[in-house]
Every structure is written in C-alpha cells, then in structure tokens.
Design an enzyme around this catalytic site. Structure first.
Site, mmCIF file in Angstrom:
data_model
loop_
_atom_site.group_PDB
_atom_site.id
_atom_site.type_symbol
_atom_site.label_atom_id
_atom_site.label_comp_id
_atom_site.label_asym_id
_atom_site.label_seq_id
_atom_site.Cartn_x
_atom_site.Cartn_y
_atom_site.Cartn_z
ATOM 1 N N TYR A 144 0.820 -1.225 0.000
ATOM 2 C CA TYR A 144 0.000 0.000 0.000
ATOM 3 C C TYR A 144 0.851 1.272 0.000
ATOM 4 C CZ TYR A 144 -0.151 -0.371 5.268
ATOM 5 O OH TYR A 144 0.110 -0.475 6.614
ATOM 6 N N GLU A 145 0.158 2.379 -0.303
ATOM 7 C CA GLU A 145 0.802 3.672 -0.582
ATOM 8 C C GLU A 145 1.775 3.592 -1.757
ATOM 9 O OE1 GLU A 145 -0.629 5.986 0.659
ATOM 10 O OE2 GLU A 145 -1.595 5.029 2.356
ATOM 11 N N GLY A 146 1.451 2.753 -2.714
ATOM 12 C CA GLY A 146 2.314 2.556 -3.881
ATOM 13 C C GLY A 146 3.199 1.350 -3.661
#
Length: 583
Positions: free
Chosen positions: A438-440
């Site tokens: 997550y968050e890229g």
C-alpha cells in the site's frame, strides 16, 4: 507473545550523539526543545506503547473488526487506548499551533511513531492517516475548512482517511471514476465506491473526515482531471453541531491476510456532501502531500515491525536450549546450550539487528530533513525538499522489504514455535506483508526513484543527497572508516550517474536493482558514521555493539549492494525477450 520494550537507548544515541538534535533545533528556531524534553517525550511515548498499546495487539489480531447495522466495531481495548492517546496529546504532536497542535519537530515525533508501530501496527495505522490528512488540509485547504476541521483532527476528536483506490483503479489513478457535482451552496455531491480504506469507519470518534479523489463533470481525462474533496461522515446542523449523517456508508470490511485489528473498509459515497480542497483538477498534487507523508510512515512500519521481531527472536534465542554449540559446551550446567550460540542463529540475529538499526538511523536522518522543510530558511527548505523527495521511495520500499525479511528471520529462529499463533511471530509476517503494497507498491517506488527522482530530475536530488552524506563522511574521525565510506559513496554516485540516459523500458527494468543498490549503500555509510560516533561517547558497551554490528553489515550485507550494482549495467532485453506464449 514476546513483551515489547522500546529501544530508548538507541533512540537517545541517534538523536543526541549521532544527529545532535539540540544544535539542529536551535538552527531551525526550536531552541526551546532541549535534550531533556526530547528524552521525556520519547520515554513517555515508550510507556504508552508498552503498557497500553502492545497488550491489545494480539487481541486485535484474533478478534478483528465487525460490521453490524452499518457500523464498524473494533477489537476490545482499541477505542479505550485511542481515548488515552488523545487525552495525553500524542495526536497533536505535529499539528500547527494555530489550530491547537504542539508543532513539534518531526524528528521528535518519529521515535514515538515507531514505538507505536512495534507495539501494535493495526492500531497505529488509523492515527497515522489522521496526521497525514492534517498535513494535506493545512497546506491546501481553504481558511474556512481549516478553521472548521483542523482543531478536531489535530486534537484527535475526529480521525481522517485517504480515499484513492477503486476496484478498477489501484496504482493507475487515471482510471478513477468517482464523480463530483456542484451544489448550489458551494459544496459538491460525491458519488462512487472506494476500497481498501483504512479506518473507514469505527467507534473511536463521533466523526471521520474522508479525503476523497473524484472527477468534476468538466474534468480532462487522466490524472490531470482529478480533484480532492473533504467529505465528513457527519455534517453540521443549523447550530454548527455535527449531528447529521452524510450520504455515505460502509459496504463491507475487507478480509485480509494481516492487520486484522485495523478496520479496512469498502466505502460507498451516494451523493455525499463534500467540499473542494485546493483548485479544481489539482487533486493529485494535493493528495501527494498526504501520500508522501504516508509513504514514509509505511516505511516506519517496516522498521517498527522489524524491531518487534528482533526483540522476540533475541529473547527466545537466549532461552531456547537445543543441542550443544559446535564450538564446544557453552552452558555446562544445562542439558543443552541456548541456540544463540549457533552460528546460523547469530547470522540471522545480526541481520535483524543491522538492518533494523540501520533503517532507524536513515529514518531519523530523513526526519531531520523534514524538520528543515517545515522550519528552515527558504534556501534550506529547497535543498531539504529535494533530499526528502529522493529518500522517500527508498525509505518506503527498502524499510518495508527489510521488515518482511527480518520478520521472516524471526519465525525461523523460533523454529516450529514461530509458526504457531500464540508466540506472535507469524503475525508480524502477516502484518508486515501489506507494507510492501500500500501507498504505492515497492516496484512503483523503485520506478519513481529512478525515473522521476534521478533521470527526469537531471541528478539535482541525487547531488543534494550526496552532499548530506558527504557531511556525514567528513565527520568520521577514523581514517580507515572514512575512506571506506568515501569509496562506497563514490560507487553509489558513479552507479547513479551511469543511469542518466537510456530509453524508458531499460530505465524501468533497472528500477528494483537501483533502489536496492542505493539503500544498501546509504545504510553502509550510516553504519560507518554510527560506529565512529559511538566510539566517541565513552560508553564502551555501546561502542562495542555498534562497531561489531557495523563490521557484520559491511562484510555480510553491503555486498548485496554490489550484486545489485552489477545488474544495473544490463539492458532490459532479457525481460522483453519472452513472448506471451513463452510464459
């Protein structure tokens, strides 16, 4: 389950001896924050993490969250811990003083954040996203929105979320379809479905402030047509009290591999009322203020989980008696020797220790640069911003890769017991796995580093980051270690500069190796610097521990950097060679 104890001695060494934060705070206008105050903050943070947050970690994993009649309930003890958190002002550490925050330096808050992650990453995740939402609203929100929402977000009376992902639009936000239509009163009607929303609903607070990406009717295609909206769970009535339910709901709770204690929701916005943050069609730029902070905080989750795994493994290795050590009997009064005497167990423990403490150091160095971005002069801010931009994908991706590796070693050291839930070690693997996504995803972070932060930037961020590390190297007093650090830096720079040209596919094909090469190189310089500084403290035990761990890192782990460097010279032909049928 292993009992968590905050690594206060390491934090104090890094903050005071290695980074000299007292001098740093004086330079940025925070000279009212001295060493005693810093130590008091992190000591109290340690007590809160150890006594109130850590004991409910396994409870959260076992109980999870429930959705009934449209309302989410979290695990036993989670809401009570949150109330204690905000009552003691922890949520307000970074918020602007204008809206009731303490406006502390980032480098003071980060040790507390790491300790909370080690204690209970599921619980910490909801608090962390609120802090990121505050940053986005402080920078991009209108004065009216700030005055209405920031005081309660900073105090923690309300929490915040980030709503980006949709079923068809994950990493590629150009595919986003959520809609926003203007109302007559200046607000907007938001419609769409978002998934994977951490803290999407819970019983901790009366209101939850959702930051939502959506498209206006006249929006251009792609990411240039995205706008950011503030959409509260509860709306104000005629008296300004937030008592009216907005037109949004929880579709379901995600059933996940880990982070069971965190309420991760599918959120449905059915014409919900919201307000524009920033200019129309500038939503991605506004959201990146929140995302970049969240990316480092996710990296910090990797470090925090690694620390928890190392502590558990070290305790177990000292106590678990199995066979005799190959170098001869070590505990003659026992029927067997503790497994910490086994070379392979020591290899794993030292890998855990070297990666965890090295990442913690780089993380605090990063936090010091964030302080300068917030409080420095205009010239200092510009340089620090470029360093933070370069290091953000490294700290996010490498720290989380490292957290997964370290937690894997933790289970291995426990042997079969590590696979059993009651010991808590397998939970760390499950909880840490999402941090690489997550968050890229870490692959996207690596691509961002090489394509945007290196090639497209023309090397400016690289050179500013190199200058920061040059200052560190120049301060090393031991000539042999200084020369080694210089050689490592020169290899890092030469390897980086060799990648400044090339087509897009070849650049992308080198992204993972470049990110790993950078991280292992920069950690090596940090370790040589820490070793040198520890030798000057007069603390013989600290100096011995840092020196021997540094030597292990240089001998056993830094060669990974050279392996990744060797792969950088190749084109991506091998990746493109196979046809779809060949797979």
């Amino acid at each position: 389950m292993p009992e968590y104890r905050a690594p206060l001695a390491d934090f104090e060494f890094l903050l005071h001896d290695w980074l000299n934060v007292s001098e740093h705070y004086a330079q940025i206008g925070k000279d009212d924050i001295d060493a005693d105050l810093v130590n008091e903050i992190i000591t109290q943070g340690a007590r809160f993490a150890e006594s109130e947050v850590a004991p409910i970690n396994q409870i959260g994993d076992q109980q999870g969250c429930t959705l009934k009649d449209g309302k989410v309930t979290t695990a036993e003890g989670f809401p009570q811990a949150y109330q204690s958190y905000i009552e003691n002002g922890w949520n307000a550490m970074l918020g602007s003083e204008e809206y009731g925050g303490q406006e502390l330096p980032y480098s003071v808050a980060i040790p507390v954040h790491e300790m909370l992650v080690s204690a209970n990453v599921s619980w910490r995740l909801v608090c962390g996203l609120t802090e990121s939402a505050v940053l986005a609203l402080e920078k991009h929100g209108s004065d009216e929105l700030k005055e209405t929402y920031l005081p309660n977000l900073i105090s923690g009376e309300w929490t915040g979320t980030m709503n980006l992902t949709e079923p068809q639009a994950g990493s590629d936000l150009s595919l986003l379809t959520s809609k926003a239509e203007a109302n007559d009163d200046g607000s907007y009607k938001i419609s769409g479905t978002k998934i994977f929303i951490s803290g999407g609903d819970h019983e901790w607070t009366d209101n939850i402030i959702h930051l939502v990406l959506a498209r206006l009717p006249d929006a251009p295609a792609g990411v240039k047509g995205i706008s950011l909206f503030l959409v509260p769970k509860m709306l104000p009535d005629a008296n300004g009290e937030f008592t009216i339910e907005n037109d949004l709901s929880v579709g379901s709770i995600e059933h996940k591999m880990g982070l069971h204690g965190c309420p991760t929701c599918v959120m449905n916005f059915d014409g919900a009322k919201g307000w524009l943050i920033g200019a129309p069609h500038s939503g991605l730029a506004c959201m990146f203020t929140m995302m970049n902070d969240a990316r480092f905080q996710v990296g910090l989750q990797g470090t925090g989980i690694a620390e928890a795994s190392y502590q558990g493994a070290l305790t177990y290795a000292k106590e678990r008696l199995q066979s005799r050590a190959p170098q001869g009997v070590q505990q003659p009064d026992e029927k067997a020797d503790a497994i910490i005497h086994l070379p392979d167990v020591r290899r794993m423990l030292l890998t855990q220790k070297a990666l965890t403490e090295g990442s913690r150091a780089l993380g605090l160095l990063y936090a010091k640069q964030v302080d300068i971005v917030r409080f420095g002069t205009e010239e200092e801010q510009a340089k620090a911003e470029s360093i933070v931009a370069y290091l953000t994908p490294i700290t996010k991706s490498f720290f989380t890769d490292m957290g997964q590796e370290v937690s894997q070693h933790g289970v291995q050291i426990f042997g079969g017991h590590g696979y059993i839930q009651e010991w808590g070690m397998e939970q760390l693997i499950r909880d840490s796995r999402i941090t690489q996504l997550y968050e890229g995803t870490n692959g996207i972070q690596a691509l961002d580093l090489i394509s945007r932060k290196l090639v497209r930037d023309g090397g400016r961020m690289l050179q500013n980051t190199a200058a920061l590390f040059s200052d560190m190297i120049n301060a090393i007093q031991n000539e042999a270690d200084k020369n080694m650090a210089l050689e490592i830096q020169q290899q890092w720079l030469a390897g980086s500069e060799s990648l400044m040209s090339g087509d897009a596919f070849d650049t992308a094909s080198r992204a993972y190796d470049y990110m790993q090469f950078c991280a292992y190189s920069l950690l090596a310089i940090c370790w040589l610097s820490m070793k040198d500084r520890a030798a000057q403290t007069g603390n013989d035990q600290l100096a011995s521990s840092k020196a021997k761990t540094c030597d292990f890192y240089i001998k056993r782990l830094y060669p990974r950097a050279l392996m990744h460097k060797a792969a950088l010279g190749d084109s991506g032909e091998d990746l493109a060679a196979l046809s779809l049928e060949d797979f």
